[in-house]
Design an enzyme around this catalytic site. Sequence first.
Site, mmCIF file in Angstrom:
data_model
loop_
_atom_site.group_PDB
_atom_site.id
_atom_site.type_symbol
_atom_site.label_atom_id
_atom_site.label_comp_id
_atom_site.label_asym_id
_atom_site.label_seq_id
_atom_site.Cartn_x
_atom_site.Cartn_y
_atom_site.Cartn_z
ATOM 1 N N THR A 97 1.035 -0.984 -0.191
ATOM 2 C CA THR A 97 0.241 0.038 -0.031
ATOM 3 C C THR A 97 0.911 1.369 0.010
ATOM 4 O O THR A 97 1.465 1.538 0.966
ATOM 5 C CB THR A 97 -0.939 -0.114 1.169
ATOM 6 O OG1 THR A 97 -1.839 -1.205 1.031
ATOM 7 C CG2 THR A 97 -1.832 1.395 1.157
ATOM 8 N N LYS A 172 -7.355 1.477 -3.638
ATOM 9 C CA LYS A 172 -6.910 1.089 -2.159
ATOM 10 C C LYS A 172 -7.378 2.489 -1.215
ATOM 11 O O LYS A 172 -8.058 2.272 -0.096
ATOM 12 C CB LYS A 172 -5.763 0.573 -2.153
ATOM 13 C CG LYS A 172 -5.185 0.454 -0.510
ATOM 14 C CD LYS A 172 -6.135 -0.592 -0.052
ATOM 15 C CE LYS A 172 -5.657 -0.938 1.619
ATOM 16 N NZ LYS A 172 -4.398 -1.780 1.483
ATOM 17 N N LYS A 240 -0.362 5.286 8.397
ATOM 18 C CA LYS A 240 0.359 5.535 7.268
ATOM 19 C C LYS A 240 -0.348 5.625 5.966
ATOM 20 O O LYS A 240 -0.022 6.455 5.075
ATOM 21 C CB LYS A 240 1.520 4.266 7.131
ATOM 22 C CG LYS A 240 2.194 4.260 5.993
ATOM 23 C CD LYS A 240 2.010 3.593 4.771
ATOM 24 C CE LYS A 240 1.850 1.966 4.962
ATOM 25 N NZ LYS A 240 1.522 1.405 3.704
#
Length: 288
Positions: A97, A172, A240
């Site tokens: 990611t 995502k 994050k």
Amino acid sequence: MAKVAFLGLGVMGAPMARHLAAKGHEVTVYNRTAEKAQAWVAAHGGRSAATPAEAAAGQEIVFACVGNDDDLRQVALGPDGAFPAMRAGAVFVDHTTASADVARELAAASSERGFDFVDAPVSGGQAGAENGVLTVMCGGDPEIYARVEPVIMAFARSCRLMGPAGSGQLTKMVNQICIAGLVQGLAEGIHFGKRAGLDIEAVLDVIAKGAAGSWQMENRGRTMNQNRFDFGFAVDWMRKDLAIVLAEARHNKALLPVTALVDQFYAEVQTLGGGRWDTSSLIARLEK
């Protein structure tokens, strides 16, 4: 069956690589901590490599699942990185990611070297990786995607091409935006129900069957009620991811007021010592 490398054997990468080996693919693994790669080979076969370049040499597909943009650049382009060792016609599939910018950067760099790139972040968490039922969101060329999709399905329940390079990462980001709002809403609902004196188990049983039902409610509602957070997708990792989301929003001018607020709520959870708690720990800041 394909000859593949897998770079990064963390809580996601190790089981993903295991599923590839179990399906009969020839797997070479690399991990920054070499002992972890050697232990993986002892358990699942294949071979380990000392560097990303050694792992990538001669492979048809090189998978990566590492921590962030910088980690990804390191295993791809750094000293002993995979890109200089990859052969023409190979494909680098990135499950990290990361930002859409780094996906586009690596797609351009791979094209210059005569091989291909697919950004393919995943959803489903550690349990999805362990059970081989991840959802994979991909960005890249349709013909290249068609080549790698059957191999990705070794550890996926669903895999779909979303558009050109970077589209997987953008999808995502949508996923993480939706999760942030859902978990906060669930936390507030449970907190309210407790203060109202309701039987939360009964409440969840009822409302999960209606319009409020969600994966988060089914899989995290009861553990939130029990203040259990020692599992799942860590708050540190979610922050994050949300930092990537908010940076992209600044770029494309999207308005994400709830996401920005929930990110700050997660910062509060970190101050409570919950950096490694599951993301459902948002309720902890309401009940501290």
